[in-house]
Scaffold this motif. Sequence first.
Motif, PDB file in Angstrom:
ATOM      1  N   PHE A 128       0.841  -1.208   0.000  1.00  0.00           N
ATOM      2  CA  PHE A 128       0.000   0.000   0.000  1.00  0.00           C
ATOM      3  C   PHE A 128       0.871   1.252   0.000  1.00  0.00           C
ATOM      4  O   PHE A 128       0.611   2.216  -0.740  1.00  0.00           O
ATOM      5  CB  PHE A 128      -0.909  -0.027   1.231  1.00  0.00           C
ATOM      6  CG  PHE A 128      -1.933   1.076   1.280  1.00  0.00           C
ATOM      7  CD1 PHE A 128      -2.996   1.108   0.393  1.00  0.00           C
ATOM      8  CD2 PHE A 128      -1.834   2.085   2.231  1.00  0.00           C
ATOM      9  CE1 PHE A 128      -3.948   2.125   0.455  1.00  0.00           C
ATOM     10  CE2 PHE A 128      -2.769   3.097   2.305  1.00  0.00           C
ATOM     11  CZ  PHE A 128      -3.832   3.114   1.406  1.00  0.00           C
ATOM     12  N   ARG A 147       1.068   4.068  -3.050  1.00  0.00           N
ATOM     13  CA  ARG A 147       0.742   5.459  -2.736  1.00  0.00           C
ATOM     14  C   ARG A 147       1.948   6.376  -2.964  1.00  0.00           C
ATOM     15  O   ARG A 147       1.792   7.518  -3.404  1.00  0.00           O
ATOM     16  CB  ARG A 147       0.275   5.569  -1.282  1.00  0.00           C
ATOM     17  CG  ARG A 147      -1.036   4.876  -0.979  1.00  0.00           C
ATOM     18  CD  ARG A 147      -2.206   5.792  -0.893  1.00  0.00           C
ATOM     19  NE  ARG A 147      -2.004   6.884   0.042  1.00  0.00           N
ATOM     20  CZ  ARG A 147      -2.819   7.942   0.124  1.00  0.00           C
ATOM     21  NH1 ARG A 147      -3.860   8.039  -0.686  1.00  0.00           N
ATOM     22  NH2 ARG A 147      -2.593   8.899   0.985  1.00  0.00           N
ATOM     23  N   LEU A 180      -6.736   2.857  -2.443  1.00  0.00           N
ATOM     24  CA  LEU A 180      -5.655   3.788  -2.770  1.00  0.00           C
ATOM     25  C   LEU A 180      -6.077   5.246  -2.631  1.00  0.00           C
ATOM     26  O   LEU A 180      -5.284   6.101  -2.227  1.00  0.00           O
ATOM     27  CB  LEU A 180      -5.130   3.519  -4.185  1.00  0.00           C
ATOM     28  CG  LEU A 180      -4.240   2.278  -4.326  1.00  0.00           C
ATOM     29  CD1 LEU A 180      -3.868   2.044  -5.792  1.00  0.00           C
ATOM     30  CD2 LEU A 180      -2.979   2.413  -3.480  1.00  0.00           C
TER      31      LEU A 180
END
Length: 634
Positions: free
Chosen positions: A487, A491, A518
């Motif tokens: 993640f 990002r 996201l």
Amino acid sequence: MTKQLKTIVAQVIPLKRFPVKLACFDYVCPADIAKKIKVGALVEIPFRKGLFLGLVMNFFTTDEADSEQLKAISRIVADRPLYSDKQMAFLREISEFYLTSLGYLAKTSLPAFNKKQLKELAEVRPLKSAKTVGKKTNIFVKPNYFFYSTTNQIKDYLRENFNPRAQSLVLTPEINSANPDLLPCKLADQTVLISSALTKRSFFDSWLEVWIGRKNIVAGTRRSLFMPFTNLSDIYVLDEANPNYKSWDMAPRINIIQAVIFLALCHGARLHFLSHTPSVESYYFSDRQVYDSTGDLDADFATPTKLVDMRAERREHNYGFISGALVEAIKNCPNRDIFFFLNKRGTAGYVGCRDCGTVLKCLTCDNLYTYHEDINCLVCHFCQQKISLPKHCQHCSGLNMVMLGVGSQLAEKEIKKLLGQKENRQIIRIDSDNAGIFKIDPAVNHIFIGTQLAWNKVDWAQIGLVAFLDADTSLFVPQYNISETLFYWLRDAQYKLGAKGQLLIQTSHPDHLVFKSLNQPTKFYQSELTARKALGYPPFYFLLKLFYSDTDQTVGKIQADNVITLLKRLTLGKNDVIILGPMPSVPYFKAGKYTQVILCKIKYNNYKSITKTILRQLPAGWKADPAPNSILTI
């Protein structure tokens, strides 16, 4: 009755690597030295047949008769201490918490002084600003967490919060991300950049600038923590969730985020965490108001992001790893660089038999082999064992041997084939096989194919397209924080690209929470926290990994069983500690040794004290990894 004469004895840390329990040695302070010696002073001491440098840690007074067998300090190298009381307290804290020799820690933190530099230390006079300011220490000053979505927001935050009259520390995960342009222009001449890449002379010069008070701002990586601070007011941690803040491959295995909390506590400094994507722990502490928080976590990066369902590609008879959507995206990015990201170097991630499902594993350490086409053999990336590619399965004798997964070498080969000779782009592969040997042609656009090593080696200002070729590779690894790590990288790619670039993610699981969240990070964090609370992982429990390696498998298991018994006795009746193990590490056999792992889960209300108690009782030969990145991997 004769009055006993008293002698002042200094506890000195030799700048040498000693066992953890031999932190310091006692030396008599002669009368002329006793008058001016202070904690943190650099002294010369006799040790065996030579003279060595050491740092004064403490003093005590004893009867002269009791000190007759002690050697005396030869001289004080510099009148002014190298480290303040506060910084000495920080050194002790790191040594105890990370089970690291104080001497080794001090030696690697200070410049490697030569004779000329020692003379310079003795002669130089500090500026008034370098004097220690008497602030209250060991008081928790509530940290602030700032969520940003643009670089300008970082600049504004630093400009509004910097105190030019006191010392400040700006930490970055890697030296490539240490950007002096983030600081206000008027502070540029007060700043030194610190990293392990500095030469010995450059590091000494920078260290001296801080020690005498000429420079007030230190920016850099982990080494910056150990600069000679006397008046540290603020600590700024940029990109707080970056996995590179944790040292996993060398001792001490410092978690920088944990260490800066200790540093702030020792100096009474204010902590500022800054990130576009916080760690799960920091999100939790901000949400529970343990930290103050400002900024907007859910701010949109405005990066066009496309999820490509690789199952649909298979239904269309595309069995490769380059989707039709990716081919189209490459065509639409003619004038900017492209970055293909994957987690595995080599040609194929692993090799197996399609008939019986057997996957080829290293006979030495039981890890998966990776196929390397350039040398036409299978390589174990853990123990470097190499074998020829088998023609049939040794388990079922089947001939249906296949290569699965995507490696950087295979990606390079297929992308060259896709582009042909007409495309005027330089293709550069960056992984641990060739991380430092590539040259960039500035006259053309580029295609970078790389693992995590490439992340800070590409020029993000020139990148127009980032493609995660096989995002699923790290999605189902049995590790509690693996989803958080993926993640973060996704990002981070969005943040670095901004509105001018495109992110394309190839996955067979487009409905996975990591991808769906996201642009809704709060949704991801709440789900992660629910799972971690149920399983007893951070931020609900602090993790302490202990491990022991031995050439004899049986000896290692006996050692582990003995320590389990010891730990259960130490924590008897304490409901805030859970002891798990022993468990074989991954890989179990590496560098000629078998490794056993024990995991301690400790509730945060008293984790520091309990961790130190456990480490003080740990037998020789054991290693510790507080707040580990992985539980079983070594």
